[in-house]
Scaffold this motif. Structure first.
Motif, short mmCIF file in Angstrom:
data_model
loop_
_atom_site.label_atom_id
_atom_site.label_comp_id
_atom_site.label_asym_id
_atom_site.label_seq_id
_atom_site.Cartn_x
_atom_site.Cartn_y
_atom_site.Cartn_z
N ASN A 1 0.74 -1.27 -0.01
CA ASN A 1 0.02 0.04 0.15
C ASN A 1 0.84 1.23 -0.04
O ASN A 1 1.17 1.91 1.07
N ASP A 2 1.32 1.46 -1.31
CA ASP A 2 2.11 2.89 -1.17
C ASP A 2 1.28 4.08 -1.50
O ASP A 2 1.92 5.29 -1.66
N ARG A 3 -0.09 3.89 -1.80
CA ARG A 3 -0.75 5.33 -2.08
C ARG A 3 -2.31 4.93 -2.19
O ARG A 3 -2.62 3.60 -2.11
N THR A 4 -3.11 6.06 -1.83
CA THR A 4 -4.64 5.73 -1.95
C THR A 4 -5.00 6.41 -3.09
O THR A 4 -4.75 7.61 -3.33
N TRP A 5 -5.84 5.97 -3.93
CA TRP A 5 -6.75 6.60 -4.90
C TRP A 5 -7.99 6.74 -4.83
O TRP A 5 -8.74 5.90 -4.18
N CYS A 6 -8.46 7.94 -4.80
CA CYS A 6 -9.96 8.21 -4.82
C CYS A 6 -10.71 8.75 -5.93
O CYS A 6 -9.95 9.60 -6.77
N PHE A 7 -12.12 8.55 -6.34
CA PHE A 7 -12.46 9.26 -7.35
C PHE A 7 -14.15 9.00 -7.12
O PHE A 7 -14.56 8.54 -6.39
N TRP A 8 -14.87 9.65 -7.93
CA TRP A 8 -16.40 9.62 -7.90
C TRP A 8 -16.91 9.18 -9.06
O TRP A 8 -16.19 9.24 -10.28
N GLU A 9 -17.97 8.37 -8.95
CA GLU A 9 -18.54 7.73 -10.20
C GLU A 9 -20.04 7.43 -10.16
O GLU A 9 -20.28 7.39 -8.82
N LYS A 10 -20.63 7.22 -11.01
CA LYS A 10 -22.16 6.98 -10.85
C LYS A 10 -22.34 5.42 -10.92
O LYS A 10 -21.70 4.62 -11.71
N TYR B 1 -23.64 9.97 -7.60
CA TYR B 1 -22.24 9.83 -7.46
C TYR B 1 -22.06 8.96 -6.21
O TYR B 1 -22.68 9.34 -5.33
N GLN B 2 -20.89 8.33 -6.03
CA GLN B 2 -20.47 7.84 -4.79
C GLN B 2 -18.79 8.20 -5.05
O GLN B 2 -18.21 8.38 -6.07
N TYR B 3 -18.32 8.52 -3.67
CA TYR B 3 -17.00 9.01 -3.72
C TYR B 3 -16.45 7.51 -3.28
O TYR B 3 -16.79 6.75 -2.26
N LYS B 4 -15.39 7.00 -4.05
CA LYS B 4 -14.68 5.58 -3.68
C LYS B 4 -13.28 5.56 -3.51
O LYS B 4 -12.47 6.46 -3.86
N LEU B 5 -12.76 4.64 -2.70
CA LEU B 5 -11.56 4.65 -2.29
C LEU B 5 -11.05 3.49 -2.49
O LEU B 5 -11.46 2.30 -2.50
N VAL B 6 -9.64 3.56 -3.22
CA VAL B 6 -8.95 2.16 -3.70
C VAL B 6 -7.58 2.24 -3.09
O VAL B 6 -6.78 3.18 -3.35
N ARG B 7 -7.19 1.16 -2.44
CA ARG B 7 -6.10 1.06 -1.75
C ARG B 7 -5.09 0.42 -2.97
O ARG B 7 -5.46 -0.54 -3.37
N SER B 8 -3.85 0.96 -3.08
CA SER B 8 -2.95 0.35 -3.99
C SER B 8 -2.63 -1.14 -4.08
O SER B 8 -2.52 -1.48 -5.28
N LYS B 9 -2.38 -1.59 -2.73
CA LYS B 9 -2.18 -3.16 -2.88
C LYS B 9 -3.32 -3.90 -3.40
O LYS B 9 -3.04 -4.68 -4.36
N ASP B 10 -4.70 -3.52 -3.15
CA ASP B 10 -5.69 -4.33 -3.78
C ASP B 10 -5.61 -4.07 -5.30
O ASP B 10 -6.07 -5.12 -5.87
N PHE B 11 -5.37 -2.95 -5.70
CA PHE B 11 -5.45 -2.72 -7.12
C PHE B 11 -4.34 -3.49 -7.67
O PHE B 11 -4.50 -4.30 -8.90
N TYR B 12 -3.00 -3.20 -7.31
CA TYR B 12 -1.94 -4.18 -7.87
C TYR B 12 -2.15 -5.82 -7.83
O TYR B 12 -2.10 -6.33 -8.73
N ASP B 13 -2.71 -6.21 -6.69
CA ASP B 13 -3.00 -7.58 -6.48
C ASP B 13 -4.04 -8.19 -7.48
O ASP B 13 -3.74 -8.99 -8.42
N PHE B 14 -4.80 -7.28 -7.60
CA PHE B 14 -6.17 -7.72 -8.48
C PHE B 14 -5.46 -7.74 -10.03
O PHE B 14 -5.92 -8.78 -10.87
N ILE B 15 -4.99 -6.58 -10.62
CA ILE B 15 -4.49 -6.67 -11.82
C ILE B 15 -3.26 -7.54 -12.16
O ILE B 15 -3.16 -8.23 -13.01
N PHE B 16 -2.45 -7.65 -11.34
CA PHE B 16 -1.11 -8.54 -11.65
C PHE B 16 -1.58 -10.01 -11.55
O PHE B 16 -1.23 -10.76 -12.26
N GLY B 17 -2.73 -10.36 -10.74
CA GLY B 17 -3.47 -11.68 -10.72
C GLY B 17 -3.76 -11.86 -12.06
O GLY B 17 -3.55 -13.08 -12.39
#
Length: 382
Positions: free
Chosen positions: A44-53, A85-101
């Motif tokens: 977890n080297d960073r946190t990404w946030c964004f909004w979407e419907k 809209y919802q404001y959403k949080l993604v932790r980088s390790k979850d993102f990395y693990d998901f895509i690298f998998g």
């Protein structure tokens, strides 16, 4: 020396988004794709946030969503519902693990841990030099900032979105987990644009991030002192810091696209994909990637991929004002949220508004400041 169809240099959000979209599209099944980064992406080297419907493609790795945000300042404060809209949080390790998998299951994907040194477009091929060897590719997508040219120019101001964050945990339930603090400008401004950003993960865990939109960075102790002061003011006296993070994102309308060539495209922050007026990059990158993967099916000249839009001009004027009058940032954002529906602001920041909606939002800002900026700008643009 092996030649690849595509090389993706840098495996942050934009690089991995591109790789992910490529492996999902049968068009790229027969393409040999090399991914290069100097670091193993497994923390977890960073946190990404964004909004979407509604439900988005990253919902599988979204760790928290909010329907309500809080905006606070001495001028205007309010809890604001942002549905649909919802404001959403993604932790980088979850993102990395998901895509690298997914990537590691693909035989046409190669992943190397190397440091990018230089990229050279030779017309018919691109040479990618790393700290250990040379690679060749037909096309290269680079998210590593290799040039300081954007810092060594004066045409477009460069502000920084810089921050330090603490993930804190308390024994008692102290946080409203249903509301994310989008911007709280009630902290001392000290002639800058400074705010606290708070993401409550649960009633006992939250991220507190002290953020500035300003030219100069601070000593790390100053960020941390402000977080500690804010926690005390909110009555959070006993807590444990379970993680820390920090970052610095350039906010500029500098035209990174001029460094693109027929066979090299700079992406993410290195490509100017960061929203200049806010520093948000994650969702802006996703939009660009969606367009890029479609573009690659019928176009070979990467230098023609990026173009100016009306939003580039809006951002330019906003940054001109914020750069020359950094102390008024709090009042600028306060007027935006006070005079406009939050959903319209989010739509505007997503660059999806109509011209009529643009006019309503931009005219809610102080006219004198922006007319001065426009007069200064009018002879500098071609």
């Amino acid at each position: 020396m092996q030649k690849y169809d595509y090389i993706i240099s840098g495996l942050g959000a934009s690089g991995l988004m591109l790789a992910y979209h490529m492996v999902l599209d049968p068009f790229f099944d027969e393409k040999q794709i090399l991914l290069i980064d100097k670091e193993l992406k497994n923390q977890n080297d960073r946190t990404w946030c964004f909004w979407e419907k509604g439900i988005g493609i990253w919902d599988e790795v979204v760790s928290k969503k909010w329907d309500t945000i809080y905006f606070g300042s001495t001028h205007f404060s309010k809890q604001i519902k942002i549905l649909p809209y919802q404001y959403k949080l993604v932790r980088s390790k979850d993102f990395y693990d998901f895509i690298f998998g997914i990537l590691k299951e693909k035989s046409n994907i190669t992943i190397l841990q190397e440091k990018i040194i230089s990229l050279t477009d030779e017309g018919s091929i691109v040479r990618v030099e790393t700290n250990t060897r040379m690679h060749l590719a037909d096309k290269v997508f680079n998210s590593v900032v290799l040039s300081r040219a954007y810092k060594n120019q004066s045409l477009y101001p460069v502000l920084n979105q810089h921050f330090v964050g603490w993930f804190v945990k308390t024994q008692k339930p102290l946080f409203d987990k249903k509301t994310a603090t989008f911007m709280d400008f009630t902290v001392a401004q000290k002639n800058n644009t400074r705010f606290m950003y708070v993401l409550p993960i649960s009633e006992t865990e939250a991220l507190f991030e002290y953020t500035l939109f300003s030219k100069d960075l601070l000593e790390e102790k100053e960020y941390e002192d402000e977080i500690a002061r804010y926690l005390r003011e909110k009555g959070v006296k006993e807590y444990k810091i379970i993680e820390k993070e920090k970052g610095c994102i350039p906010m500029t309308c500098y035209e990174f696209r001029k460094h693109n060539s027929k066979n090299i495209l700079h992406i993410g922050t290195a490509g100017g994909w960061t929203k200049p007026s806010t520093g948000y990059t994650f969702n802006m990158s996703l939009k660009k990637i969606n367009t890029l993967t479609f573009y690659l099916k019928s176009n070979t000249d990467l230098s023609k991929f990026s173009k100016r839009t009306k939003f580039w001009y809006y951002d330019l004027l906003f940054l001109d004002v914020l750069y020359t009058e950094n102390r008024i940032g709090s009042s600028l954002f306060s007027r935006l949220f006070q005079k406009n529906k939050s959903t319209k602001i989010l739509k505007f920041l997503d660059e999806e508004t109509t011209l009529l909606e643009d006019i309503k939002i931009t005219t809610s800002l102080p006219a004198v400041n922006f007319l001065k900026a426009l007069c200064r700008r009018v002879f500098t643009l071609n």
